[in-house]
Motif scaffolding. Structure first.
Motif, short mmCIF file in Angstrom:
data_model
loop_
_atom_site.label_atom_id
_atom_site.label_comp_id
_atom_site.label_asym_id
_atom_site.label_seq_id
_atom_site.Cartn_x
_atom_site.Cartn_y
_atom_site.Cartn_z
N LEU A 2 -2.32 50.91 44.36
CA LEU A 2 -3.44 50.44 45.00
C LEU A 2 -4.16 49.57 44.21
O LEU A 2 -4.71 48.50 44.63
CB LEU A 2 -4.15 51.57 45.56
CG LEU A 2 -3.51 52.00 47.05
CD1 LEU A 2 -4.20 53.31 47.41
CD2 LEU A 2 -3.42 51.12 48.19
N LEU A 3 -4.53 49.96 43.08
CA LEU A 3 -5.42 49.55 41.91
C LEU A 3 -4.85 48.39 41.37
O LEU A 3 -5.34 47.14 41.38
CB LEU A 3 -5.87 50.52 40.77
CG LEU A 3 -6.68 51.74 41.23
CD1 LEU A 3 -6.60 52.70 39.94
CD2 LEU A 3 -7.98 51.00 41.31
N ASP A 4 -3.44 48.32 41.26
CA ASP A 4 -2.65 47.12 40.55
C ASP A 4 -2.76 46.15 41.72
O ASP A 4 -2.85 44.72 41.30
CB ASP A 4 -1.46 47.46 40.23
CG ASP A 4 -1.40 48.33 38.94
OD1 ASP A 4 -2.22 48.22 38.20
OD2 ASP A 4 -0.46 48.95 38.61
N SER A 5 -2.53 46.46 42.91
CA SER A 5 -2.45 45.52 44.00
C SER A 5 -3.73 44.84 44.30
O SER A 5 -4.00 43.47 44.53
CB SER A 5 -1.94 45.96 45.28
OG SER A 5 -0.69 46.69 45.05
N ALA A 6 -4.74 45.53 44.27
CA ALA A 6 -6.23 45.06 44.35
C ALA A 6 -6.43 44.12 43.29
O ALA A 6 -7.29 43.14 43.39
CB ALA A 6 -7.29 46.20 44.33
N PHE A 7 -6.20 44.44 42.10
CA PHE A 7 -6.53 43.61 40.81
C PHE A 7 -5.92 42.28 40.98
O PHE A 7 -6.52 41.16 40.95
CB PHE A 7 -5.94 44.23 39.61
CG PHE A 7 -6.37 43.51 38.37
CD1 PHE A 7 -7.53 43.19 38.00
CD2 PHE A 7 -5.15 42.78 37.48
CE1 PHE A 7 -7.48 42.24 36.86
CE2 PHE A 7 -5.55 42.11 36.57
CZ PHE A 7 -6.50 41.97 36.16
N THR A 8 -4.68 42.07 41.29
CA THR A 8 -3.85 40.98 41.62
C THR A 8 -4.51 40.19 42.74
O THR A 8 -4.69 38.87 42.55
CB THR A 8 -2.31 41.24 41.84
OG1 THR A 8 -1.68 41.96 40.80
CG2 THR A 8 -1.76 39.84 42.09
N LEU A 9 -4.76 40.86 43.94
CA LEU A 9 -5.41 40.00 44.98
C LEU A 9 -6.88 39.52 44.77
O LEU A 9 -7.36 38.41 45.16
CB LEU A 9 -5.18 41.14 46.24
CG LEU A 9 -3.88 41.15 46.78
CD1 LEU A 9 -3.84 42.29 47.88
CD2 LEU A 9 -3.27 40.00 47.47
N PHE A 10 -7.64 40.41 44.04
CA PHE A 10 -9.06 40.11 43.77
C PHE A 10 -9.15 38.70 42.95
O PHE A 10 -9.94 37.83 43.11
CB PHE A 10 -9.75 41.23 43.16
CG PHE A 10 -10.00 42.28 44.04
CD1 PHE A 10 -10.00 42.19 45.33
CD2 PHE A 10 -10.39 43.30 43.67
CE1 PHE A 10 -10.37 43.32 46.13
CE2 PHE A 10 -10.75 44.41 44.27
CZ PHE A 10 -10.72 44.38 45.79
N ILE A 11 -8.15 38.66 42.07
CA ILE A 11 -8.06 37.69 40.88
C ILE A 11 -7.57 36.22 41.55
O ILE A 11 -7.95 35.24 41.39
CB ILE A 11 -7.15 37.90 39.72
CG1 ILE A 11 -7.83 39.08 39.05
CG2 ILE A 11 -7.11 36.63 39.01
CD1 ILE A 11 -9.25 38.80 38.50
N ASP A 12 -6.37 36.71 42.32
CA ASP A 12 -5.94 35.39 42.99
C ASP A 12 -6.65 34.71 44.20
O ASP A 12 -6.63 33.55 44.40
CB ASP A 12 -4.33 35.88 43.50
CG ASP A 12 -3.41 35.90 42.22
OD1 ASP A 12 -3.72 35.83 41.41
OD2 ASP A 12 -2.28 36.55 42.67
#
Length: 201
Positions: free
Chosen positions: A15-25
């Protein structure tokens, strides 16, 4: 760690990794919880087992990524047993973290933009995982072996963190007013001056 605990940790990290990618993109405001769980491949209910809302996962994400950066810097320091002086150890860790940021601008965008001192103080004292000391515990252990004693070491650390954060953001992302490699020497000289200023006579 049991199989159940390991599975929980994997879901949380996903969940953290997915959030990181989406927040940046896509940006924080344009990312929904539905987007995060879909990318992580978990049910929406699973999200609420670990986080209260989108703001909560962002705060945990900042802690998670910042701890990864700090632990990586400490692991590199551990390879250099010849660096025994507290002040040299701090400068080594700072230099390593700046190099990590220079190699991953997304970390700078996430961490530097959202840290307030109140949040950061809580984060410093939070252990990132079982058997892993918090950043503050590591700092205290380093202080205990320092050649000097320092008055108000918490304030000293705050001054250094604010200086490094404020100085490095534009140099890393935009090479302004100069590239990072040109700012390091004067930055470290100022940090050495802070150490001297806070040493107890």
């Amino acid at each position: 760690m049991s199989k159940v605990e390991n599975n929980k940790e994997q879901k949380r990290n996903s969940l953290l990794d997915s959030a990181f990618t989406l927040f940046i993109d896509n940006g924080f405001s344009k990312t929904s919880i539905a987007d995060i769980v879909k990318k992580a491949g978990v049910a929406k209910g699973t999200f609420y087992l670990y986080f209260k809302d989108k703001y909560d996962i962002r705060n945990h994400l900042i802690s998670h990524k910042a701890n990864q950066v700090f632990q990586a810097a400490c692991a590199e320091l551990a390879k250099h047993e010849e660096i025994k002086d507290f002040e040299e150890q701090v400068l080594f860790i700072i230099n390593n973290i700046l190099d990590q940021f220079a190699g991953n601008h997304n970390l700078v965008l996430l961490i530097s933009k959202h840290l307030s001192w109140g949040f950061f103080k809580d984060f410093l004292s939070a252990a990132p995982g079982k058997d892993i000391p918090s950043i503050y515990e590591t700092y205290e252990a380093m202080l205990a072996h320092a050649a000097h004693t320092y008055r108000t070491p918490d304030i000293m650390m705050y001054m250094i963190l604010e200086l490094v954060s404020g100085t490095s953001y534009n140099t890393i992302l935009y090479e302004q007013p100069v590239p990072l490699n040109q700012i390091k020497k004067p930055l470290y000289e100022i940090i050495k001056g802070i150490f001297i200023q806070y040493r107890e006579s």
